[in-house]
Design a protein around this motif. Structure first.
Motif, mmCIF file in Angstrom:
data_model
loop_
_atom_site.group_PDB
_atom_site.id
_atom_site.type_symbol
_atom_site.label_atom_id
_atom_site.label_comp_id
_atom_site.label_asym_id
_atom_site.label_seq_id
_atom_site.Cartn_x
_atom_site.Cartn_y
_atom_site.Cartn_z
ATOM 1 N N UNK A 68 0.597 -0.892 -0.154
ATOM 2 C CA UNK A 68 -0.022 0.337 0.235
ATOM 3 C C UNK A 68 1.202 1.340 -0.024
ATOM 4 N N UNK A 69 2.661 1.351 0.685
ATOM 5 C CA UNK A 69 2.757 2.526 0.853
ATOM 6 C C UNK A 69 3.846 2.481 0.012
ATOM 7 N N UNK A 70 4.209 2.043 -0.774
ATOM 8 C CA UNK A 70 4.559 1.590 -2.076
ATOM 9 C C UNK A 70 3.377 2.089 -3.497
ATOM 10 N N UNK A 71 2.651 1.818 -3.580
ATOM 11 C CA UNK A 71 1.831 1.747 -4.917
ATOM 12 C C UNK A 71 0.365 3.117 -4.338
ATOM 13 N N UNK A 72 0.645 3.235 -3.228
ATOM 14 C CA UNK A 72 -0.753 4.493 -2.858
ATOM 15 C C UNK A 72 -1.578 4.891 -4.096
ATOM 16 N N UNK A 73 -0.692 5.483 -5.363
ATOM 17 C CA UNK A 73 -1.330 6.106 -6.273
ATOM 18 C C UNK A 73 -2.456 5.024 -7.061
ATOM 19 N N UNK A 74 -2.004 3.842 -6.812
ATOM 20 C CA UNK A 74 -3.209 3.178 -7.212
ATOM 21 C C UNK A 74 -4.580 2.716 -6.330
ATOM 22 N N UNK A 75 -4.661 3.179 -5.508
ATOM 23 C CA UNK A 75 -5.655 3.148 -4.469
ATOM 24 C C UNK A 75 -7.230 3.905 -5.337
ATOM 25 N N UNK A 76 -8.153 3.237 -5.547
ATOM 26 C CA UNK A 76 -8.794 4.164 -5.375
ATOM 27 C C UNK A 76 -9.139 5.217 -4.630
ATOM 28 N N UNK A 133 -0.545 7.812 3.564
ATOM 29 C CA UNK A 133 -1.954 7.333 2.687
ATOM 30 C C UNK A 133 -2.646 9.679 2.988
ATOM 31 N N UNK A 134 -1.869 9.856 4.352
ATOM 32 C CA UNK A 134 -2.611 11.132 4.506
ATOM 33 C C UNK A 134 -1.990 12.216 3.651
ATOM 34 N N UNK A 135 -1.201 11.839 3.184
ATOM 35 C CA UNK A 135 -0.310 12.694 2.159
ATOM 36 C C UNK A 135 -1.278 13.024 0.671
ATOM 37 N N UNK A 136 -1.128 11.646 0.362
ATOM 38 C CA UNK A 136 -2.061 11.187 -0.867
ATOM 39 C C UNK A 136 -3.130 11.717 -0.750
ATOM 40 N N UNK A 137 -3.792 11.561 0.049
ATOM 41 C CA UNK A 137 -5.689 12.078 0.646
ATOM 42 C C UNK A 137 -5.633 13.383 0.198
ATOM 43 N N UNK A 138 -4.338 14.242 1.485
ATOM 44 C CA UNK A 138 -4.564 15.827 0.423
ATOM 45 C C UNK A 138 -4.081 16.078 -0.877
ATOM 46 N N UNK A 178 -2.981 17.603 11.171
ATOM 47 C CA UNK A 178 -4.013 19.036 10.672
ATOM 48 C C UNK A 178 -3.910 19.941 10.095
ATOM 49 N N UNK A 179 -3.551 19.287 8.828
ATOM 50 C CA UNK A 179 -2.664 20.085 7.249
ATOM 51 C C UNK A 179 -4.298 19.089 6.452
ATOM 52 N N UNK A 180 -4.120 18.225 6.922
ATOM 53 C CA UNK A 180 -5.070 16.847 5.822
ATOM 54 C C UNK A 180 -6.590 17.811 6.393
ATOM 55 N N UNK A 181 -6.655 18.552 8.385
ATOM 56 C CA UNK A 181 -8.335 18.582 8.271
ATOM 57 C C UNK A 181 -8.206 19.533 7.485
ATOM 58 N N UNK A 182 -7.419 21.064 7.678
ATOM 59 C CA UNK A 182 -7.989 22.011 7.131
ATOM 60 C C UNK A 182 -8.005 21.827 5.759
ATOM 61 N N UNK A 183 -7.707 21.063 5.617
ATOM 62 C CA UNK A 183 -8.232 20.594 3.473
ATOM 63 C C UNK A 183 -9.251 20.265 3.200
ATOM 64 N N UNK A 184 -9.552 18.937 4.375
ATOM 65 C CA UNK A 184 -10.951 18.825 4.324
ATOM 66 C C UNK A 184 -12.361 19.807 4.419
ATOM 67 N N UNK A 185 -11.962 20.706 6.258
ATOM 68 C CA UNK A 185 -12.645 22.124 6.212
ATOM 69 C C UNK A 185 -13.031 22.459 4.772
#
Length: 635
Positions: free
Chosen positions: A138-146, A172-177, A204-211
């Protein structure tokens, strides 16, 4: 902007293709037409696929000729769904392997299995080489996760016990951001629910982006449940979003179920947002719900929210009381305490319900903690409620408080004794415990305004001790101290100002015939004071002794046949909701002043506001004085 540019580029490129020949007047040869048409359609599909891929940024799976593969589930995913234990999932991964997206599905299944087994300890599982291989994938190919799996994977790993600072969580949090703008609104809500559940610097950064995305795309909200979840989880992080959510909640209030109403009401209460229009809508729709949807915790939460926001709605409170009365056997001591406290905050005295609460205590007194009993007594005192089985009820109360009073926190102990004075159930030992100078020094620490407020309550307790002849010797010391300045700094209300003007007219502007705003040694303020002779004519009271004040009394004794009259203003907050019954504090004030030798004349707001002229007010006061004197003579 990028999507628009690519779309225009595709249309421009399409104009250079032979497909334009079909829209003009040029005729094609009959035989090659099917071949040319097929070639043009194939080219169009290729262009569409290329544009779509570029618009989406990173393709989530490899494009195949068969478009149905996008929706097909692989054999591994089907087998993982049927797995019955974490070991089955790990064995399937070891046997078949798979992509990062399939590893994400496996993690989600592991999380579900652990929750189904009652929070399975995953310490050993996290050290399993097969699971570590899945994490690495998952960590190495996170870009292919739906997208959907990425959001669910974050929650699944947290539930499995993966540390928030782990490398895979950071990845994962960086990818989600990076993908936050591509998530659907429901995925954003799901992600917000996870990211707001545990606050940490890494999130914190992901939370700010989501909000921020939720603020920008709030118009996409379409279902009531999502609105209620956002208000409960994210509303406190963004006042701007909360404003929009309140508008949406008002729009979708008709679709709320009872649980959604509870969630929205609690979120408003926790943030102190008294949105009257929304509260009215929630109250209306809650009243329409069938009884089977209104469980006891839900009713108590709604009552708490209304009490916290000081929102009064007759039909809702009557419905809550009607639903709780048949459930007395199901109620716990905590339920009784919470509901009584909420109704007391609202000054809402429902006689059958509070009678039910006192009966519940009689039947289950051993289940009540000292704090719960104190809270119940404070609620009864605020509403000045006396149960029908008062003797039996208070005997159990005194038995429960025996030996426990001195262990209470000083402020709570003062509140409790003060409440027992209101209920006329204070015993000498209770009064002696709080009138002790050593105890009083404990109340001098903390906020000055709070200290002065409790100093005032001690004066009321001392007044009860002296005027009701419970322990007058201990009370004399505290009553000789100056009255707290908190009572002297309050500004007069319009009703008090109007009463002062009427009293001046009544005494023909004789400054020595009346006093207003009199601070007594008992901690009570008299709105207006007169001394009248046997013919009910005002006398000069400045020359007459005044034992109820520290300074200002004369040396002459009260003339024979003269009477002291205290005018007490009854403001709107002095009464129970939807009734003309005084709250406990003001009932004790009237009783103490009567014991101090005053004839009390009450001037309630609902009568005074009907008087439009000065002569009507003066006539009203004279009539009230005459009735008070007549009642005193009749006794």
């Amino acid at each position: 902007m990028t999507t628009r540019f690519l779309g225009r580029w595709a249309r421009l490129l399409g104009t250079r293709c032979p497909i334009t020949a079909f829209s003009g007047s040029t005729r094609l040869p009959p035989l090659p037409a099917p071949v040319e048409s097929a070639r043009v359609q194939s080219l169009g599909l290729q262009l569409h696929s290329q544009v779509r891929a570029m618009c989406e940024g990173r393709s989530l799976i490899k494009e195949e000729d068969d478009s149905n593969l996008w929706f097909k589930r692989t054999e591994l995913e089907q087998l993982v769904d049927m797995a019955g234990s974490p070991e089955d999932v790990l064995k399937l991964w070891a046997d078949k392997g798979g992509s990062a997206n399939q590893a994400a599905n496996s993690f989600i299944k592991l999380s579900k299995l652990s929750m189904q087994k009652g929070g399975l300890d995953c310490t050993d599982i996290l050290q399993d080489p097969r699971l570590l291989d899945m994490l690495s994938k998952v960590s190495s190919e996170v870009g292919t996760v739906w997208n959907g799996n990425l959001v669910s994977l974050l929650r699944a790993l947290s539930q499995l016990g993966v540390a928030p600072g782990a490398v895979v969580m950071h990845t994962l949090q960086t990818e989600a951001l990076w993908r936050v703008r591509r998530f659907t609104y429901r995925q954003l809500v799901f992600l917000a629910d996870w990211v707001c559940a545990r606050h940490s610097p890494q999130r914190q950064e992901l939370q700010s982006g989501v909000v921020k995305q939720l603020e920008l795309r709030w118009t996409e909200l379409a279902d009531a449940r999502t609105v209620s979840v956002l208000m409960a989880k994210v509303g406190q992080l963004s006042p701007l979003l909360m404003d929009k959510l309140e508008d949406k909640a008002l729009e979708l209030a008709e679709k709320f179920n009872a649980e959604d109403i509870r969630r929205v009401a609690l979120s408003l209460a926790s943030q102190g947002r008294r949105s009257v229009s929304l509260l009215r809508a929630l109250s209306y729709h809650l009243h329409q719900k069938p009884s089977k949807e209104l469980n006891t915790p839900l009713l108590l939460d709604v009552a708490f929210a209304c009490g916290k926001l000081n929102f009064k709605q007759t039909q809702v409170f009557q419905r809550i009381a009607a639903e709780l009365l048949p459930r007395k056997a199901e109620l716990s001591s905590s339920d009784v305490m919470r509901c009584a406290k909420s109704f007391a905050y609202l000054k809402w005295l429902h006689l059958p319900l509070f009678e039910c609460f006192t009966e519940h205590y009689l039947e289950n007194s051993q289940k009540y903690s000292t704090m719960q009993l104190c809270s119940l007594l404070l609620s009864l005192a605020r509403l000045n409620f006396q149960p029908s089985k008062a003797e039996e009820f208070y005997s159990k109360v005194h038995e429960a408080l025996k030996g426990m009073l001195k262990d209470l926190e000083p402020y709570l102990q003062t509140d409790l004794v003060w409440s027992l004075c209101i209920l006329q159930q204070a015993k000498p030992q209770y009064l002696q415990s709080v009138l002790d100078p050593v105890f009083q020094r404990k109340l001098t620490e903390g906020n000055p305004s709070r200290t002065e407020n409790y100093r005032l309550k001690l004066l009321h307790v001392a007044a009860a001790a002296q005027l009701e002849n419970l322990c007058p010797s201990e009370a004399s010391v505290i009553l000789s101290m100056p009255v707290p300045t908190i009572t002297q700094e309050s500004r007069p209300t319009p009703l008090q100002t109007s009463l002062k003007e009427a009293l001046q007219s009544l005494t023909e502007n004789n400054g020595g015939a009346c006093r207003t705003g009199v601070n007594t040694i008992y901690g009570w303020t008299i709105d207006g004071e007169l001394v009248v002779d046997s013919d009910n004519k005002p006398m000069d009271l400045l020359a007459i002794e005044a034992p109820h004040v520290h300074i200002g009394g004369g040396g002459s004794p009260m003339p024979e046949g003269a009477r002291r009259i205290a005018f007490l203003v009854g403001e709107f907050p002095n009464y129970s909701s939807r009734s003309k019954d005084l709250l406990g504090r003001f009932a004790m004030q009237r009783r103490h002043l009567q014991l101090a030798g005053f004839l009390t004349v009450e001037v309630p707001y609902f009568e005074w506001q009907e008087l439009k002229s000065d002569w009507q007010r003066v006539a009203y006061l004279k009539d009230k004085m005459g009735k008070a004197v007549a009642e005193e003579m009749a006794k």
